[in-house]
Design a protein around this motif. Structure first.
Motif, PDB file in Angstrom:
ATOM      1  N   ARG A   7     -24.056  22.537  -3.821  1.00 52.61           N
ATOM      2  CA  ARG A   7     -23.030  22.533  -4.918  1.00 52.61           C
ATOM      3  C   ARG A   7     -23.108  21.167  -5.735  1.00 52.61           C
ATOM      4  NH1 ARG A   7     -19.115  22.976  -0.830  1.00 52.61           N
ATOM      5  NH2 ARG A   7     -18.890  25.316  -1.019  1.00 52.61           N
ATOM      6  N   ARG A  11     -27.547  28.934 -12.601  1.00 51.89           N
ATOM      7  CA  ARG A  11     -27.317  28.167 -11.317  1.00 51.89           C
ATOM      8  C   ARG A  11     -28.412  26.909 -11.758  1.00 51.89           C
ATOM      9  NH1 ARG A  11     -29.480  32.613  -7.224  1.00 51.89           N
ATOM     10  NH2 ARG A  11     -31.740  32.473  -7.836  1.00 51.89           N
ATOM     11  N   HIS A  16     -32.862  27.335  -6.942  1.00 55.35           N
ATOM     12  CA  HIS A  16     -32.994  28.431  -5.965  1.00 55.35           C
ATOM     13  C   HIS A  16     -34.412  27.907  -4.934  1.00 55.35           C
ATOM     14  CE1 HIS A  16     -37.072  29.600  -7.431  1.00 55.35           C
ATOM     15  NE2 HIS A  16     -36.600  29.510  -8.752  1.00 55.35           N
ATOM     16  N   PRO A  59     -33.181  31.153  -0.003  1.00 53.31           N
ATOM     17  CA  PRO A  59     -32.296  30.088   0.184  1.00 53.31           C
ATOM     18  C   PRO A  59     -33.112  28.848   0.495  1.00 53.31           C
ATOM     19  CG  PRO A  59     -31.630  32.012   1.460  1.00 53.31           C
ATOM     20  CD  PRO A  59     -33.026  32.219   1.230  1.00 53.31           C
ATOM     21  N   PRO A  60     -32.402  27.624   0.167  1.00 51.54           N
ATOM     22  CA  PRO A  60     -30.927  27.469  -0.272  1.00 51.54           C
ATOM     23  C   PRO A  60     -30.915  27.601  -1.743  1.00 51.54           C
ATOM     24  CG  PRO A  60     -32.021  25.211   0.203  1.00 51.54           C
ATOM     25  CD  PRO A  60     -32.926  26.404   0.344  1.00 51.54           C
ATOM     26  N   TYR A  61     -29.787  28.022  -2.309  1.00 51.24           N
ATOM     27  CA  TYR A  61     -29.496  28.334  -3.591  1.00 51.24           C
ATOM     28  C   TYR A  61     -28.725  27.111  -4.172  1.00 51.24           C
ATOM     29  CZ  TYR A  61     -31.371  32.929  -2.687  1.00 51.24           C
ATOM     30  OH  TYR A  61     -32.348  33.886  -2.551  1.00 51.24           O
ATOM     31  N   SER A  68     -22.469  27.829  -3.704  1.00 50.93           N
ATOM     32  CA  SER A  68     -23.333  27.689  -2.501  1.00 50.93           C
ATOM     33  C   SER A  68     -22.535  26.925  -1.540  1.00 50.93           C
ATOM     34  CB  SER A  68     -24.383  27.070  -2.625  1.00 50.93           C
ATOM     35  OG  SER A  68     -25.136  27.008  -1.744  1.00 50.93           O
ATOM     36  N   ALA A 112     -24.322  25.955   1.079  1.00 46.23           N
ATOM     37  CA  ALA A 112     -25.413  25.426   1.791  1.00 46.23           C
ATOM     38  C   ALA A 112     -25.325  23.826   1.752  1.00 46.23           C
ATOM     39  CB  ALA A 112     -26.721  25.926   1.270  1.00 46.23           C
TER      40      ALA A 112
END
Length: 367
Positions: free
Chosen positions: A276, A298, A301, A310-312, A317, A319
Motif C-alpha cells: 500500500r 490500483r 498487480h 499477488p501481490p497487488y 492491500s 501484502a
C-alpha cells in the motif's frame, strides 16, 4: 519435456511451508497453482480434478479419460475414476493415502477451484479447518526463481520489439484493430502468443481497459499501447504512451506527472515495504498535481504464470513486499473525452530495490 526435478523442489518447499504453518493438506484444482506445483495443466470441466498434497504423499484425483494424457507430465500417482462409477471411491483412497482421515485437519484450498470441487472435498473430511493459499502456494509462487526470471525477461524483450514496431507503423488512417493485428503477428512470428492487447487512439486512451476498435488515427492524437505476449509459459505486460503529431501542453504536463509517479513508486518499492505504501507514493504525486480523482485504478498487480496474481499494489492491500516478487508499477491519469496516459513497468524486487524487465524507455513516443 517434463521437469520432474523442479516439481520435486517445489513440493519440498511447499511441505516446508506446510510444516511452518501447521497445514495437513493442500488441495489444488486444475489451475495455475496446480501447474506451478506439478507441471500438469489438465483439462478442466465439471469432472472433479484435484491435486492433494500432504506432508508425505501427493496424488491426482483425475477422470480416467484424461489421466493417460496427463501421465506424461508427472511421476505423481493418479487416482483415476470413470464416469460410470463417480469420484467418491478414488477420492477416499487418495485421502487415505494422504493420511487425511482424522477430525479437524488444517486444509488449504485453491481459491480458484470450482465451488463444487471444494465442497466435495470438504464434505469428505471430518470437521476440517480451511483457508486459502496465501501463506503456502501463493507465498511460494510470489518469489520467482532464476528460471522464472529468465522466462519473464525473454517475454519482455520480445514485447519491447513488438511495441517499437507498433509505434513505427502508426500513420494517418490506420485503425486500432490494424495495429493490434500487427502486434499479434509479430508475437506469432517470434514463437509467442498474444496474451492481451489494447490499442487506444485519442479519447479511447481515457478508458483504462479499452478494447481495440475501428477508431482511425488522425493528426495530433494521443496514443496508448498496453500489450503482452506469452512466451514459454510466462507473460509480458507493458504500457507505453505517446503522441501522433504535436502534443498539447496539457498532454505534456500529464505525461510528466505520470512519469514522476512511476519514479516515486519505484523508489518506494523495497523488500519489507507494505504494498500500500508503493501505491501511496504514486498516488500522492498524481494528487499533488491535481489529478487525484483521475487515477482510476490500483498502482499494480503481481505477474507470473498468471498475468494478474499477488501481490497487488493497492491501497487496500495487506501484502508486504519481498525479494523475488514480480509486479507492475502502472500509474495513470485519464481525462474523459480527451486522452489518457499510463506508463507501466513490470519489475522484480531485488534486495536493493526493483529491477525493470523492459529495456524500452518510458520517454514520450512521438510518431
Amino acid at each position: 519435456m517434463p521437469d520432474f526435478p523442479r516439481t520435486t523442489r517445489r513440493l519440498a518447499a511447499l511441505r516446508d511451508r506446510m510444516a511452518a504453518t501447521g497445514t495437513d493438506l493442500v488441495v489444488l484444482g486444475p489451475s495455475s497453482h496446480m501447474g506451478w506445483a506439478s507441471g500438469v495443466h489438465p483439462h478442466g470441466d465439471e469432472r472433479p480434478v484435484m491435486l492433494l498434497i500432504s506432508r508425505d504423499h501427493a496424488g491426482f484425483l483425475m477422470p480416467s479419460l484424461n489421466a493417460d494424457a496427463a501421465r506424461k507430465d508427472t511421476d505423481l500417482p493418479f487416482y483415476a475414476w470413470r464416469d460410470d462409477e463417480g469420484p467418491e471411491a478414488a477420492l477416499a483412497a487418495l485421502l487415505a493415502d494422504c493420511g487425511a482421515t482424522g477430525p479437524g485437519l488444517s486444509v488449504v484450498l485453491d481459491e480458484t477451484m470450482r465451488a463444487d470441487f471444494a465442497l466435495r472435498l470438504l464434505d469428505a473430511l471430518d470437521t476440517p479447518r480451511r483457508r486459502f493459499t496465501d501463506d503456502t502456494v501463493g507465498l511460494l509462487r510470489a518469489a520467482k526463481d532464476a528460471e522464472e526470471y529468465a522466462a519473464i525477461k525473454a517475454a519482455h524483450q520480445l514485447n519491447d520489439a513488438a511495441v517499437t514496431a507498433a509505434f513505427a507503423a502508426l500513420k494517418e488512417g490506420v485503425t486500432e484493430r490494424e495495429i493490434q493485428a500487427l502486434i499479434e503477428a509479430f508475437y506469432t512470428d517470434h514463437g509467442a502468443q498474444l496474451e492481451f492487447c489494447s490499442i487506444c487512439f485519442g479519447a479511447s486512451s481515457a478508458f483504462p481497459h479499452h478494447y481495440s476498435g475501428d477508431t482511425r488515427l488522425t493528426a495530433d492524437t494521443a496514443v496508448m499501447i498496453d500489450t503482452g505476449c506469452r512466451l514459454d509459459g510466462y507473460p509480458s505486460d507493458m504500457t507505453r504512451s505517446g503522441f501522433f503529431g504535436t502534443p498539447s501542453e496539457t498532454y505534456e504536463e500529464v505525461f510528466a506527472t505520470v512519469e514522476r509517479a512511476v519514479q516515486a513508486a519505484l523508489a518506494a518499492a523495497k523488500p519489507g515495504t507494505p504494498a500500500r505504501d508503493v501505491d501511496k507514493a504514486a498516488r500522492d504525486v498524481i494528487a499533488a498535481a491535481g489529478y487525484g480523482d483521475r487515477f482510476l485504478h490500483r498502482t499494480g498487480h503481481g505477474l507470473g504464470i498468471d498475468i494478474h496474481e499477488p501481490p497487488y499494489i493497492a491501497a487496500s492491500s495487506d501484502a508486504v513486499l519481498a525479494e523475488g516478487n514480480v509486479f507492475s508499477i502502472e500509474p495513470g491519469i485519464y481525462l474523459q473525452g480527451a486522452f489518457g496516459v499510463r506508463l507501466e513497468e513490470i519489475v522484480i524486487l531485488r534486495a536493493d530495490g526493483p529491477e525493470i524487465f523492459s529495456d524500452l524507455p518510458r520517454d514520450m513516443i512521438r510518431a
